[in-house]
Design a protein around this motif. Structure first.
Motif, PDB file in Angstrom:
ATOM      1  N   ALA A   1       0.832  -1.207   0.000  1.00  0.00           N
ATOM      2  CA  ALA A   1       0.000   0.000   0.000  1.00  0.00           C
ATOM      3  C   ALA A   1       0.864   1.254   0.000  1.00  0.00           C
ATOM      4  N   ALA A   2       1.921   1.252   0.821  1.00  0.00           N
ATOM      5  CA  ALA A   2       2.806   2.425   0.899  1.00  0.00           C
ATOM      6  C   ALA A   2       3.512   2.668  -0.426  1.00  0.00           C
ATOM      7  N   MET A   3       4.041   1.594  -1.044  1.00  0.00           N
ATOM      8  CA  MET A   3       4.724   1.736  -2.324  1.00  0.00           C
ATOM      9  C   MET A   3       3.756   2.201  -3.411  1.00  0.00           C
ATOM     10  N   SER A   4       2.530   1.665  -3.401  1.00  0.00           N
ATOM     11  CA  SER A   4       1.541   2.041  -4.412  1.00  0.00           C
ATOM     12  C   SER A   4       1.157   3.505  -4.286  1.00  0.00           C
ATOM     13  N   ILE A   5       0.941   3.964  -3.052  1.00  0.00           N
ATOM     14  CA  ILE A   5       0.577   5.367  -2.838  1.00  0.00           C
ATOM     15  C   ILE A   5       1.729   6.292  -3.238  1.00  0.00           C
ATOM     16  N   ALA A   6       2.945   5.942  -2.811  1.00  0.00           N
ATOM     17  CA  ALA A   6       4.099   6.798  -3.104  1.00  0.00           C
ATOM     18  C   ALA A   6       4.371   6.878  -4.606  1.00  0.00           C
ATOM     19  N   SER A   7       4.280   5.738  -5.304  1.00  0.00           N
ATOM     20  CA  SER A   7       4.609   5.730  -6.732  1.00  0.00           C
ATOM     21  C   SER A   7       3.473   6.258  -7.590  1.00  0.00           C
ATOM     22  N   ASN A   8       2.225   5.958  -7.229  1.00  0.00           N
ATOM     23  CA  ASN A   8       1.094   6.368  -8.071  1.00  0.00           C
ATOM     24  C   ASN A   8       0.614   7.784  -7.788  1.00  0.00           C
ATOM     25  N   VAL A   9       0.660   8.200  -6.526  1.00  0.00           N
ATOM     26  CA  VAL A   9       0.145   9.525  -6.172  1.00  0.00           C
ATOM     27  C   VAL A   9       1.268  10.566  -6.182  1.00  0.00           C
ATOM     28  N   ILE A  10       2.302  10.350  -5.361  1.00  0.00           N
ATOM     29  CA  ILE A  10       3.375  11.340  -5.244  1.00  0.00           C
ATOM     30  C   ILE A  10       4.204  11.399  -6.529  1.00  0.00           C
ATOM     31  N   VAL A  11       4.803  10.261  -6.901  1.00  0.00           N
ATOM     32  CA  VAL A  11       5.625  10.226  -8.107  1.00  0.00           C
ATOM     33  C   VAL A  11       4.756  10.396  -9.357  1.00  0.00           C
ATOM     34  N   GLY A  12       3.523   9.889  -9.314  1.00  0.00           N
ATOM     35  CA  GLY A  12       2.633  10.022 -10.470  1.00  0.00           C
ATOM     36  C   GLY A  12       2.360  11.475 -10.815  1.00  0.00           C
ATOM     37  N   PHE A  13       2.103  12.297  -9.806  1.00  0.00           N
ATOM     38  CA  PHE A  13       1.894  13.732 -10.033  1.00  0.00           C
ATOM     39  C   PHE A  13       3.156  14.368 -10.602  1.00  0.00           C
ATOM     40  N   ASP A  14       4.277  14.050  -9.984  1.00  0.00           N
ATOM     41  CA  ASP A  14       5.574  14.598 -10.384  1.00  0.00           C
ATOM     42  C   ASP A  14       5.947  14.152 -11.800  1.00  0.00           C
TER      43      ASP A  14
ATOM     44  N   GLY B   1       4.030  13.107 -14.335  1.00  0.00           N
ATOM     45  CA  GLY B   1       3.197  13.693 -15.390  1.00  0.00           C
ATOM     46  C   GLY B   1       3.576  15.137 -15.702  1.00  0.00           C
ATOM     47  N   LEU B   2       3.845  15.914 -14.658  1.00  0.00           N
ATOM     48  CA  LEU B   2       4.170  17.318 -14.859  1.00  0.00           C
ATOM     49  C   LEU B   2       5.512  17.483 -15.574  1.00  0.00           C
ATOM     50  N   LEU B   3       6.544  16.791 -15.095  1.00  0.00           N
ATOM     51  CA  LEU B   3       7.875  16.932 -15.691  1.00  0.00           C
ATOM     52  C   LEU B   3       7.921  16.340 -17.102  1.00  0.00           C
ATOM     53  N   LEU B   4       7.213  15.237 -17.316  1.00  0.00           N
ATOM     54  CA  LEU B   4       7.157  14.651 -18.657  1.00  0.00           C
ATOM     55  C   LEU B   4       6.495  15.617 -19.633  1.00  0.00           C
TER      56      LEU B   4
ATOM     57  N   MET C   1      16.685  14.977 -15.929  1.00  0.00           N
ATOM     58  CA  MET C   1      17.785  14.618 -16.831  1.00  0.00           C
ATOM     59  C   MET C   1      17.295  13.705 -17.956  1.00  0.00           C
ATOM     60  N   VAL C   2      16.477  12.720 -17.599  1.00  0.00           N
ATOM     61  CA  VAL C   2      16.071  11.681 -18.555  1.00  0.00           C
ATOM     62  C   VAL C   2      15.122  12.209 -19.612  1.00  0.00           C
ATOM     63  N   PHE C   3      14.057  12.896 -19.196  1.00  0.00           N
ATOM     64  CA  PHE C   3      13.016  13.295 -20.147  1.00  0.00           C
ATOM     65  C   PHE C   3      13.536  14.210 -21.259  1.00  0.00           C
TER      66      PHE C   3
ATOM     67  N   ASN D   1      -3.493  13.251 -17.523  1.00  0.00           N
ATOM     68  CA  ASN D   1      -3.010  12.228 -16.603  1.00  0.00           C
ATOM     69  C   ASN D   1      -3.845  12.190 -15.327  1.00  0.00           C
ATOM     70  N   TRP D   2      -4.134  13.354 -14.778  1.00  0.00           N
ATOM     71  CA  TRP D   2      -4.904  13.400 -13.538  1.00  0.00           C
ATOM     72  C   TRP D   2      -6.354  12.981 -13.750  1.00  0.00           C
ATOM     73  N   TYR D   3      -6.861  13.121 -14.947  1.00  0.00           N
ATOM     74  CA  TYR D   3      -8.275  12.832 -15.234  1.00  0.00           C
ATOM     75  C   TYR D   3      -8.625  11.393 -14.857  1.00  0.00           C
ATOM     76  N   TYR D   4      -7.771  10.460 -15.227  1.00  0.00           N
ATOM     77  CA  TYR D   4      -8.059   9.057 -14.939  1.00  0.00           C
ATOM     78  C   TYR D   4      -7.832   8.720 -13.468  1.00  0.00           C
ATOM     79  N   ARG D   5      -6.971   9.460 -12.794  1.00  0.00           N
ATOM     80  CA  ARG D   5      -6.811   9.273 -11.352  1.00  0.00           C
ATOM     81  C   ARG D   5      -8.062   9.748 -10.615  1.00  0.00           C
ATOM     82  N   ILE D   6      -8.663  10.838 -11.119  1.00  0.00           N
ATOM     83  CA  ILE D   6      -9.913  11.331 -10.532  1.00  0.00           C
ATOM     84  C   ILE D   6     -11.016  10.284 -10.677  1.00  0.00           C
ATOM     85  N   LEU D   7     -11.005   9.555 -11.791  1.00  0.00           N
ATOM     86  CA  LEU D   7     -11.990   8.499 -12.008  1.00  0.00           C
ATOM     87  C   LEU D   7     -11.933   7.463 -10.893  1.00  0.00           C
ATOM     88  N   ILE D   8     -10.713   7.051 -10.504  1.00  0.00           N
ATOM     89  CA  ILE D   8     -10.567   6.056  -9.442  1.00  0.00           C
ATOM     90  C   ILE D   8     -10.981   6.641  -8.082  1.00  0.00           C
TER      91      ILE D   8
END
Length: 508
Positions: free
Chosen positions: A95-108, A110-113, A193-195, A296-303
């Motif tokens: 649960a912790a890994m899913s929240i950190a990667s999907n919510v925190i990193v997911g927001f970050d 999408g924006l940087l990409l 650096m990567v994007f 990107n956020w649109y589908y997260r709002i759906l969930i």
């Protein structure tokens, strides 16, 4: 004795002689060798039959699309593997890994990409105009802008725990997620650096390099994850750190290729010119970031909305299965998004509006063809598609009921990203950001709420309202804009834009 000359050949000869004459005009202005070369090529291409032209364009397109799909799948799978290894440690860790990667990193992420996609416009058009020097300058500007953005986003990682508690997450999940988020800070800076490096290579049709580097990083990631969890037993922290290593290996691999002679014409070293014109670059990067983030956020709002239904556990599980299937398949349209952006930008930068239009048509047709295949597969195997993720009879039945919406979501997604790629290649990001805001959040979300709660249609109503009210409307609007586009005018704009940067370099 005179011989009959075919009309197309006569037109070609007359047109090229006209250009040659104009290039020696009285006012001393000359047409660049690149423009003359492209003009000859454009006239030659028009003499070829439609099947030949489609085949030529398909080869150019898939030179970008194929490696782009592969790179996106490997990057996506790295996160999935990390979550899978975390799941073997326990439910709380998962649960912790899913929240950190999907919510925190997911927001970050999408924006940087999205912000890095500004390079698809600028580098693509400069490369098409053979103004190679500016690609390296654009790359450095993107690094500067994205690094500063990463610094500004640091509080999200440092204060993840109170933010997640504020969003209603249980205390134990929020606290452990906050620890994981802090471990992800090096990953956060690797995106800066990567994007840009990915877009820099992609605009030169060299993203096969990105694919090879991603493959190497993926192999290292799997081995390192196994080592951290099963041999060194470093727990969740060790699992999180593997992503940092893998992504920085990706960044290092691409940078070594660029700096050690892989791009001799477009990378000539660091330059102080990268610090000039930053404000215009920031504006284009910001509108690019907002454009992709709103999607990107649109589908997260759906969930999130589905989670607020009564007895939402089964609905959320079923929707999560559908979103995972959609996420895997979405890598294909996103590959076409990258390929279309590069092809349109290259052709517009070269002053070839007809070429940009033809590239758009070929890309849309091929992506829709692939989308129809997946649409048919889901319609035929709607009872079996979720067996990969679950064996629960209740969830299997719920996914089967949602399969129709999943099929049409995939079909719409075979068109929408390609039209967004046209927007990126043409530099329309700010306009599309407003379109996304209106369609997704002023039409789609309210319609989803209406269908889900007012008409008591549950998760199907929410999803149907958001897809047919938001995504479908946005796709139609982008299609109308693309169809009505004056491609020659867009080519002229791109030529003026590239020339302005060339003049600024010469003046400097």
């Amino acid at each position: 004795m005179y011989t009959c000359q075919p009309a197309a050949s006569l037109a070609r000869t007359t047109f090229i002689h006209t250009i040659d004459h104009d290039s020696r005009s009285e006012n001393g202005e000359t047409v660049t060798a690149a423009l003359l070369e492209h003009t000859r090529k454009d006239v030659d291409d028009e003499e070829k039959g439609l099947p030949t032209r489609v085949w030529i364009e398909t080869k150019k397109l898939w030179r970008v699309v194929g490696p782009a799909i592969f790179s996106r799948i490997t990057s996506y799978t790295m996160f999935v593997i990390t979550q899978a290894f975390a799941g073997h440690l326990g439910d709380l860790e998962l649960a912790a890994m899913s929240i950190a990667s999907n919510v925190i990193v997911g927001f970050d992420f999408g924006l940087l990409l999205g912000m890095a996609s500004a390079l698809e416009t600028l580098c693509g058009q400069a490369f098409g105009a053979k103004n190679y020097y500016m690609l390296g300058i654009y790359l450095q500007r993107s690094w500067i802008v994205l690094f500063l953005c990463c610094v500004g986003l640091l509080p999200i990682f440092l204060f993840a725990t109170p933010l997640l508690k504020l969003l209603g997450q249980p205390d134990d999940v929020a606290e452990l997620s906050g620890v994981v988020a802090v471990c992800f800070i090096p990953l956060h800076f690797s995106f800066a650096m990567v994007f840009p490096l990915q877009r820099f290579l992609q605009s030169q049709l060299k993203n096969i390099v990105t694919a090879y580097v991603n493959l190497a990083a993926f192999v290292v990631h799997v081995l390192l994850s196994w080592l951290m969890v099963y041999r060194l037993r470093l727990g969740l922290i060790g699992t999180a750190l593997t992503l940092n290593v893998s992504w920085w290996l990706t960044a290092l691999g691409m940078y070594i290729y660029v700096a050690c002679g892989g791009c001799p014409h477009t990378w000539t070293g660091f330059s102080a010119q990268a610090f000039s014109g930053l404000w215009d670059f920031v504006k284009l990067s910001a509108s690019s970031g907002v454009m992709l983030c709103l999607e990107n956020w649109y589908y997260r709002i759906l969930i999130v909305m589905t989670g607020n239904l009564e007895n939402a556990k089964i609905a959320v599980d079923a929707l999560s299965v559908c979103m995972n299937i959609n996420g895997w398949e979405m890598m294909i349209p996103l590959g076409f998004f990258a390929g279309t952006g590069v092809r349109v930008a290259n052709e517009l930068g070269a002053g070839n509006g007809k070429g940009a239009k033809f590239a758009t048509i070929v890309s849309v047709c091929e992506s829709v063809g692939i989308g129809l295949i997946f649409w048919l597969l889901i319609m035929l195997f709607h009872n079996e598609i979720s067996l990969i993720f679950t064996s629960s009879p209740i969830v299997l039945e719920a996914v089967s009921h949602l399969s129709l919406l999943l099929a049409f979501t995939i079909l719409l997604n075979s068109v929408q990203p390609i039209l967004s790629g046209v927007a990126v290649g043409s530099g329309w990001q700010s306009y599309v950001a407003y379109i996304n805001l209106g369609c997704y959040y002023l039409v789609g979300v309210p319609l989803g709420v209406l269908m889900g709660w007012v008409f008591h249609q549950g998760v199907m109503g929410i999803w149907a309202g958001m897809i047919f009210g938001g995504t479908a409307v946005q796709t139609v609007i982008l299609a109308i804009i693309t169809i009505r586009c004056d491609w020659e005018k867009e080519a002229a704009k791109a030529t003026m834009h590239v020339r302005k940067w060339s003049d600024s370099r010469n003046n400097a």
